[in-house]
Design an enzyme around this catalytic site. Structure first.
Site, mmCIF file in Angstrom:
data_model
loop_
_atom_site.group_PDB
_atom_site.id
_atom_site.type_symbol
_atom_site.label_atom_id
_atom_site.label_comp_id
_atom_site.label_asym_id
_atom_site.label_seq_id
_atom_site.Cartn_x
_atom_site.Cartn_y
_atom_site.Cartn_z
ATOM 1 N N PRO A 10 5.948 -0.201 11.326
ATOM 2 C CA PRO A 10 6.207 1.211 11.584
ATOM 3 C C PRO A 10 4.972 2.106 11.461
ATOM 4 C CG PRO A 10 7.132 0.537 9.476
ATOM 5 C CD PRO A 10 6.720 -0.714 10.189
ATOM 6 N N ASN A 11 4.914 3.040 12.372
ATOM 7 C CA ASN A 11 3.894 4.106 12.415
ATOM 8 C C ASN A 11 2.515 3.633 12.883
ATOM 9 O OD1 ASN A 11 5.666 6.204 11.395
ATOM 10 N ND2 ASN A 11 5.560 5.121 9.447
ATOM 11 N N ARG A 18 -3.070 9.258 13.549
ATOM 12 C CA ARG A 18 -2.387 9.258 12.253
ATOM 13 C C ARG A 18 -3.407 9.216 11.106
ATOM 14 N NH1 ARG A 18 0.567 4.011 9.550
ATOM 15 N NH2 ARG A 18 1.393 5.097 7.740
ATOM 16 N N TYR A 23 -6.941 5.852 8.186
ATOM 17 C CA TYR A 23 -6.735 4.719 9.110
ATOM 18 C C TYR A 23 -7.749 4.651 10.259
ATOM 19 C CZ TYR A 23 -2.294 4.466 6.615
ATOM 20 O OH TYR A 23 -1.342 4.360 5.629
ATOM 21 N N ASN A 74 0.818 -6.789 9.915
ATOM 22 C CA ASN A 74 0.667 -5.537 9.179
ATOM 23 C C ASN A 74 2.057 -4.913 9.191
ATOM 24 O OD1 ASN A 74 0.227 -3.057 8.087
ATOM 25 N ND2 ASN A 74 -1.600 -2.591 9.330
ATOM 26 N N ALA A 77 4.719 0.308 5.980
ATOM 27 C CA ALA A 77 5.422 0.640 4.739
ATOM 28 C C ALA A 77 6.475 -0.393 4.362
ATOM 29 C CB ALA A 77 6.054 2.026 4.865
ATOM 30 N N HIS A 80 6.094 -2.706 1.334
ATOM 31 C CA HIS A 80 6.407 -2.325 -0.051
ATOM 32 C C HIS A 80 7.907 -2.255 -0.311
ATOM 33 C CE1 HIS A 80 2.247 -1.236 0.453
ATOM 34 N NE2 HIS A 80 2.555 -0.284 1.309
ATOM 35 N N ASP A 87 11.966 -12.433 3.372
ATOM 36 C CA ASP A 87 12.813 -13.608 3.574
ATOM 37 C C ASP A 87 12.584 -14.230 4.950
ATOM 38 O OD1 ASP A 87 13.878 -13.335 1.065
ATOM 39 O OD2 ASP A 87 15.821 -12.565 1.711
ATOM 40 N N GLU A 98 -1.213 -11.491 5.694
ATOM 41 C CA GLU A 98 -0.892 -10.062 5.557
ATOM 42 C C GLU A 98 -2.165 -9.252 5.771
ATOM 43 O OE1 GLU A 98 0.483 -9.222 1.598
ATOM 44 O OE2 GLU A 98 0.532 -7.048 1.937
ATOM 45 N N HIS A 100 -3.894 -5.171 6.125
ATOM 46 C CA HIS A 100 -3.808 -3.710 6.032
ATOM 47 C C HIS A 100 -5.152 -3.111 6.400
ATOM 48 C CE1 HIS A 100 0.059 -4.043 4.084
ATOM 49 N NE2 HIS A 100 -0.469 -4.987 3.329
ATOM 50 N N LEU A 101 -5.090 -1.985 7.104
ATOM 51 C CA LEU A 101 -6.330 -1.258 7.406
ATOM 52 C C LEU A 101 -6.916 -0.678 6.119
ATOM 53 C CD1 LEU A 101 -4.325 0.197 10.200
ATOM 54 C CD2 LEU A 101 -6.669 -0.371 10.789
ATOM 55 N N SER A 102 -6.063 -0.026 5.332
ATOM 56 C CA SER A 102 -6.526 0.616 4.098
ATOM 57 C C SER A 102 -6.455 -0.385 2.942
ATOM 58 C CB SER A 102 -5.657 1.844 3.801
ATOM 59 O OG SER A 102 -4.313 1.456 3.572
ATOM 60 N N ARG A 107 -4.819 2.989 -3.475
ATOM 61 C CA ARG A 107 -4.005 4.133 -3.060
ATOM 62 C C ARG A 107 -2.874 4.389 -4.070
ATOM 63 N NH1 ARG A 107 -2.566 3.709 3.078
ATOM 64 N NH2 ARG A 107 -2.050 5.898 2.676
ATOM 65 N N ARG A 111 2.097 1.670 -3.382
ATOM 66 C CA ARG A 111 1.514 0.756 -2.370
ATOM 67 C C ARG A 111 0.899 -0.487 -3.021
ATOM 68 N NH1 ARG A 111 1.587 3.962 2.389
ATOM 69 N NH2 ARG A 111 1.310 6.129 1.850
HETATM 70 C C1 DQA Z 1 -0.853 0.076 5.916
HETATM 71 C C2 DQA Z 1 -0.700 0.470 4.434
HETATM 72 C C3 DQA Z 1 0.741 0.842 4.122
HETATM 73 O O1 DQA Z 1 0.863 1.230 2.769
HETATM 74 C C4 DQA Z 1 1.192 2.001 4.996
HETATM 75 O O2 DQA Z 1 2.540 2.293 4.744
HETATM 76 C C5 DQA Z 1 0.923 1.764 6.442
HETATM 77 C C6 DQA Z 1 -0.331 1.155 6.840
HETATM 78 C C7 DQA Z 1 -2.329 -0.178 6.276
HETATM 79 O O3 DQA Z 1 -2.566 -0.803 7.308
HETATM 80 O O4 DQA Z 1 -3.241 0.270 5.573
HETATM 81 O O5 DQA Z 1 1.715 2.141 7.296
HETATM 82 O O6 DQA Z 1 -0.134 -1.125 6.134
#
Ligand code: DQA
Length: 153
Positions: A10-11, A18, A23, A74, A77, A80, A87, A98, A100-102, A107, A111
């Protein structure tokens, strides 16, 4: 060629606009293009799915059983919050990385918990869009080790 599912949650479709301080300014399309190009050079054909819906992400993981050698995810959210995603990753028995950009550990405290981390081979977090390229590198090492050699045609 190995086949790998690249899954974005998502997002992440909003990358580019964003919260660019967190990011970056690169769009998801651009990141995916760069990641696919690098993947190909490593003997990996990527199939990309982005969805804002938990069930669609789970469906994509289930479908990957039929064609993929590994998964790079990725989960945004859902990382978390989603026991269901955890599962699904556990159920499909494909090596999963896994991403993540950040740096999620630098943070907010909510997270710092990843529900999917225990069912992934490892986590790459904090390198911006390069996290995806590092994940490709890691995946090529995992698959080569698993196969005991080079990607099959
Ligand atoms: C994220 C980190 C997550 O905490 C956040 O909810 C995201 C992006 C990252 O790529 O840094 O949507 O997965």
């Amino acid at each position: 060629m190995w086949h790998v599912l690249l899954l974005n949650g998502p997002n992440l479709n909003l990358l580019g606009t964003r919260e660019p301080d967190i990011y970056g300014r690169e769009t998801l399309d651009h990141i995916v293009q760069r990641t696919c190009d690098y993947a190909r050079s490593q003997g990996i054909e990527l199939r990309h799915v982005q969805s804002n819906h938990e069930g669609a992400l789970i469906d994509a993981l289930h479908e990957a059983r039929a064609w993929a050698d590994g998964v790079i995810i990725n989960a945004g959210a859902y990382t978390h919050t989603s026991i269901a995603l955890r599962d699904a990753i556990s159920a499909i028995q494909l090596p999963t990385i896994e991403v993540h950009l950040s740096n999620i550990y630098a943070r907010e405290p909510f997270r710092h918990i990843s529900l999917i981390a225990p069912v992934c081979v490892g986590c790459i977090s904090g390198f911006g869009a390069e996290s995806y390229l590092l994940a490709i590198h890691a995946m090529s090492l995992i698959l080569a080790k698993q196969a005991g050699g080079d990607p099959a045609e």
